[in-house]
Design a protein around this motif. Sequence first.
Motif, PDB file in Angstrom:
ATOM      1  N   SER A   1       0.814  -1.231   0.000  1.00 43.78           N
ATOM      2  CA  SER A   1       0.000   0.000   0.000  1.00 43.78           C
ATOM      3  C   SER A   1       0.842   1.274   0.000  1.00 43.78           C
ATOM      4  O   SER A   1       0.337   2.339  -0.376  1.00 43.78           O
ATOM      5  N   ASN A   2       2.126   1.200   0.388  1.00 42.98           N
ATOM      6  CA  ASN A   2       3.011   2.376   0.372  1.00 42.98           C
ATOM      7  C   ASN A   2       4.134   2.215  -0.649  1.00 42.98           C
ATOM      8  O   ASN A   2       5.236   2.711  -0.455  1.00 42.98           O
ATOM      9  N   TRP A   3       3.833   1.484  -1.722  1.00 44.70           N
ATOM     10  CA  TRP A   3       4.821   1.193  -2.763  1.00 44.70           C
ATOM     11  C   TRP A   3       5.566   2.459  -3.161  1.00 44.70           C
ATOM     12  O   TRP A   3       4.949   3.498  -3.299  1.00 44.70           O
ATOM     13  N   PRO A   4       6.896   2.421  -3.275  1.00 49.99           N
ATOM     14  CA  PRO A   4       7.746   1.243  -3.326  1.00 49.99           C
ATOM     15  C   PRO A   4       8.245   0.738  -1.965  1.00 49.99           C
ATOM     16  O   PRO A   4       9.065  -0.177  -1.925  1.00 49.99           O
ATOM     17  N   LEU A   5       7.782   1.285  -0.877  1.00 49.60           N
ATOM     18  CA  LEU A   5       8.042   0.679   0.436  1.00 49.60           C
ATOM     19  C   LEU A   5       7.038  -0.463   0.588  1.00 49.60           C
ATOM     20  O   LEU A   5       5.844  -0.263   0.363  1.00 49.60           O
ATOM     21  N   TRP A   6       7.519  -1.646   0.931  1.00 45.20           N
ATOM     22  CA  TRP A   6       6.600  -2.781   1.083  1.00 45.20           C
ATOM     23  C   TRP A   6       7.096  -3.694   2.196  1.00 45.20           C
ATOM     24  O   TRP A   6       8.212  -3.551   2.685  1.00 45.20           O
ATOM     25  N   SER A   7       6.216  -4.594   2.615  1.00 40.11           N
ATOM     26  CA  SER A   7       6.562  -5.482   3.719  1.00 40.11           C
ATOM     27  C   SER A   7       5.989  -6.876   3.499  1.00 40.11           C
ATOM     28  O   SER A   7       5.061  -7.073   2.719  1.00 40.11           O
ATOM     29  N   ALA A   8       6.574  -7.814   4.230  1.00 42.35           N
ATOM     30  CA  ALA A   8       6.099  -9.201   4.255  1.00 42.35           C
ATOM     31  C   ALA A   8       6.145  -9.665   5.707  1.00 42.35           C
ATOM     32  O   ALA A   8       7.175  -9.521   6.369  1.00 42.35           O
ATOM     33  N   VAL A   9       5.032 -10.186   6.189  1.00 41.30           N
ATOM     34  CA  VAL A   9       4.966 -10.706   7.550  1.00 41.30           C
ATOM     35  C   VAL A   9       4.635 -12.190   7.462  1.00 41.30           C
ATOM     36  O   VAL A   9       3.571 -12.567   6.957  1.00 41.30           O
ATOM     37  N   TRP A  10       5.562 -13.017   7.940  1.00 36.70           N
ATOM     38  CA  TRP A  10       5.394 -14.473   7.927  1.00 36.70           C
ATOM     39  C   TRP A  10       5.066 -14.964   9.325  1.00 36.70           C
ATOM     40  O   TRP A  10       5.731 -14.600  10.292  1.00 36.70           O
TER      41      TRP A  10
END
Length: 138
Positions: free
Chosen positions: A111-120
């Motif tokens: 949602s804040n591209w190009p800042l992005w995240s992945a939560v595993w």
Amino acid sequence: MIILDDFAGEWCLSRHIEDALAKGTARLEGFCRFEPQEGGLLCTEGGTLSLPGRETGFTAERRYLWQTDPIGIAVFFDDGQFFHRFDPNDPAPRADHDCAPDAYAVRYDFSNWPLWSAVWRVRGPRKDYLSKSIYRRG
């Protein structure tokens, strides 16, 4: 609209791994590089991993192959085995990977591209951790 080629290039990676079994938080500070390779992008994540109770960190690295997929993006381990797939344009992209007896679930946020995240979220008989990764252009 985010497509596979938008990931190409160098990213800064910051990861915190909250391990419920070890009762501590590991940290990885490093990079994520997406390089063109036949059939997709080779994703290399690496950096210095610091573990609870250890005075010094050590070098860690992992590779994946990301490919365009009818759903969006398919991710494979570096040995070619399928890992998971997700749609980067879904408002709440997520995927699951069962690796008996362990279960892996990821939630991406673009949602804040190009800042992005992945939560595993990973659970199994000998695993119980939450891994939060933040990626920003390097």
